[in-house]
Scaffold this active site. Structure first.
Site, PDB file in Angstrom:
ATOM      1  N   GLU A 154       1.604  21.029 -10.844  1.00 56.89           N
ATOM      2  CA  GLU A 154       0.647  19.921 -10.842  1.00 56.89           C
ATOM      3  C   GLU A 154      -0.678  20.323 -10.228  1.00 56.89           C
ATOM      4  O   GLU A 154      -1.750  19.932 -10.720  1.00 56.89           O
ATOM      5  CB  GLU A 154       1.271  18.730 -10.105  1.00 56.89           C
ATOM      6  N   GLY A 172       8.583   8.933   6.996  1.00 57.87           N
ATOM      7  CA  GLY A 172       8.555   9.307   5.591  1.00 57.87           C
ATOM      8  C   GLY A 172       9.464   8.400   4.786  1.00 57.87           C
ATOM      9  O   GLY A 172       9.816   7.292   5.199  1.00 57.87           O
ATOM     10  N   GLY A 202      10.830   9.535  12.271  1.00 52.90           N
ATOM     11  CA  GLY A 202      10.170   9.883  11.022  1.00 52.90           C
ATOM     12  C   GLY A 202       9.751   8.645  10.249  1.00 52.90           C
ATOM     13  O   GLY A 202      10.500   7.670  10.153  1.00 52.90           O
ATOM     14  N   GLN A 229      13.965  10.741  -3.645  1.00 54.97           N
ATOM     15  CA  GLN A 229      15.050   9.810  -3.907  1.00 54.97           C
ATOM     16  C   GLN A 229      16.268  10.073  -3.021  1.00 54.97           C
ATOM     17  O   GLN A 229      16.977   9.137  -2.634  1.00 54.97           O
ATOM     18  CB  GLN A 229      15.448   9.857  -5.381  1.00 54.97           C
TER      19      GLN A 229
END
Length: 483
Positions: free
Chosen positions: A187, A26, A24, A338
């Site tokens: 959003e 990310g 990954g 986070q």
């Protein structure tokens, strides 16, 4: 299919150093790899894509504020100065915990990577709660492809409405439904409203973009549940003031090209006619979670997350570390960036301590840095420890924090410039949308991966035609079940 065997035996490498494989690219995977920069190991980062995606800003790509390059730098570029790191493109399809190997594939070419330490940070995808057929008509918000497809659908809806003559068809084209009232949904709805009321207001002659109907719906009783009832209610009121219809306690029971059917809290069903639907509700962990669960006996929950020990490893396998959205930690940490960043750094530190013969660090503890979400320009909500902000101050904090985590000086500068154009002015510099963006995903799903491999320079020793692909297996080949 071409298979590339491991170049050396397990436990050894060309440098003689331990191998660390990171699955990954990310937040979890990238920050873990960077944390091993000075460690005496060889790091291999396997990514399904060639970029690191700053997912919290995907909605700004979808609504024309930012380009995809500004939030998705090439992983190779990010790690180019890290001499002990190697980046490999491929989708991991198997992990052999006994042989300690990871198998990845791309365009019919399979590669086996041996490891001494494994960090699995494959993240999560969109969940349609068992209604995968909804994906055909309501893209999620988990990838660059999703954002570009949505950009084409959103701007394309206004273009088609300009051509339409039937009032009912114009209303359908100018109705936008966002499913999910979490940060992404809020959003997204806010930016569609900004588009209609500011950016596009004077661009058309036969339609009035300000008449666009934007609906935000969710089965939950409040907007932004993680922020608490007070900030959630303030966000809901602000959305209403922007002209956004917030429909809570509402579940989607059916969805097609023409619109969607919803059930209200009183059990009544009704139909919403809408051309553009955005799915921002629910996540499903990578299938690798279940694969690892079957291989190690670790428990896997309904969302596909694998239960880890307090130190983020799997029972009986201290060499396997699972971080980010895939991990079901005993303390039930949220699926936010986070958690992945801190988990990746923690796993890297644990590996270094083991290799140095030091005692392992204590259990992983997530340091909550708060939640933030924008509603519109100059307005946001922020929940930071015991402090709660709203309005302009929260919006400025949101800008600073997100700018800090964008990787690359050039990306930060161009992002600021585009924010100035969009937030202080009325323009959107990224309004280009093509038919390929809108229809490419569905076309590829119908053709199957055999077509992709044969047309893009894949291995030629065992060519695979689209006709040879089992239709029942096509969803495995492209990563999403055909709707």
């Amino acid at each position: 299919m071409t298979t590339s065997p491991a170049p050396t035996a397990h436990g050894t490498s060309p440098t003689g150093r331990p191998r660390v494989v990171v699955v990954g690219s990310g937040f979890g995977g990238l920050f873990a790899a960077k944390a091993l920069r000075k460690a005496p190991v060889d790091v291999t980062v396997i990514g399904k894509t060639g970029h690191h995606l700053f997912q919290p800003l995907l909605y700004q790509v979808a609504t024309g504020i930012l380009s995809e390059g500004e939030i998705a730098p090439a992983t190779r570029e990010v790690l180019r100065h890290q001499q002990n790191a190697r980046v490999v493109l491929g989708e991991v399809v198997d992990i052999d915990v006994d042989a300690r190997t990871v198998t990845s594939t791309v365009l019919g070419r399979t590669t086996v990577h041996p490891y001494d330490e494994l960090i699995v940070a494959a993240g999560a995808g969109q969940s349609y709660f068992g209604n995968d057929r909804f994906a055909e008509f309501a893209p999620g918000m988990k990838s660059i492809d999703d954002a570009l497809e949505l950009r084409g659908r959103i701007f394309g809806a206004f273009e088609l409405a300009e051509l339409a003559t039937d009032p009912a068809e114009i209303d359908r084209l100018m109705t936008f439904v966002v499913v999910g009232a979490g940060p992404t949904g809020v959003e997204m709805a806010g930016q569609i409203a900004e588009l209609a009321h500011r950016t596009l207001r004077r661009d058309f002659r036969n339609i009035d973009p300000e008449r666009a109907r934007i609906i935000l719906l969710d089965g939950a009783p409040q907007v932004l549940p993680p922020f608490g009832p007070k900030l959630g209610e303030k966000a809901r009121r602000h959305l209403n003031e922007m002209g956004i219809e917030v429909q809570l306690g509402t579940l989607v029971t059916d969805l097609d090209a023409e619109g969607l059917t919803v059930k209200d809290s009183d059990g009544q069903e009704r139909r919403i006619s809408a051309a553009t639907k955005v799915w921002a509700a629910g996540v499903q962990a990578s299938p690798l979670g279940r694969l690892l669960g079957d291989a190690t006996g670790a428990e896997v929950d309904r969302a596909g997350r694998i239960t880890v020990q307090p130190d983020l490893t799997l029972p009986g396998h201290p060499e396997i570390h699972v971080v980010g959205d895939m991990a079901n930690h005993p303390d039930r940490y949220p699926g936010v960036a986070q958690v992945a960043i801190q988990g990746g750094r923690y796993a890297a530190e644990q590996i270094q301590r083991r290799l140095a013969g030091k005692a392992p660090k204590g259990p992983f503890r997530y340091r909550d840095k708060g939640n933030m979400a924008t509603i519109s320009r100059f307005s946001a909500v922020a929940d930071i420890k015991k402090l709660k902000f709203e309005g302009f101050i929260a919006w400025v904090l949101w800008l600073v924090v997100h700018l800090f985590y964008i990787i690359g000086f050039k990306s930060r500068i161009t992002t600021v410039l585009h924010w100035v154009v969009s937030f202080l002015g009325r323009g959107r510099s990224q309004r280009v949308a093509t038919q390929q963006q809108v229809y490419g995903r569905l076309a590829l799903e119908k053709l199957g991966a055999g077509f992709a491999a044969s047309k893009t320079g894949g291995p030629k020793d065992h060519p695979q035609s689209p006709d040879s692909v089992n239709p029942d297996q096509q969803h495995d080949l492209v990563g999403r079940r055909t709707a």
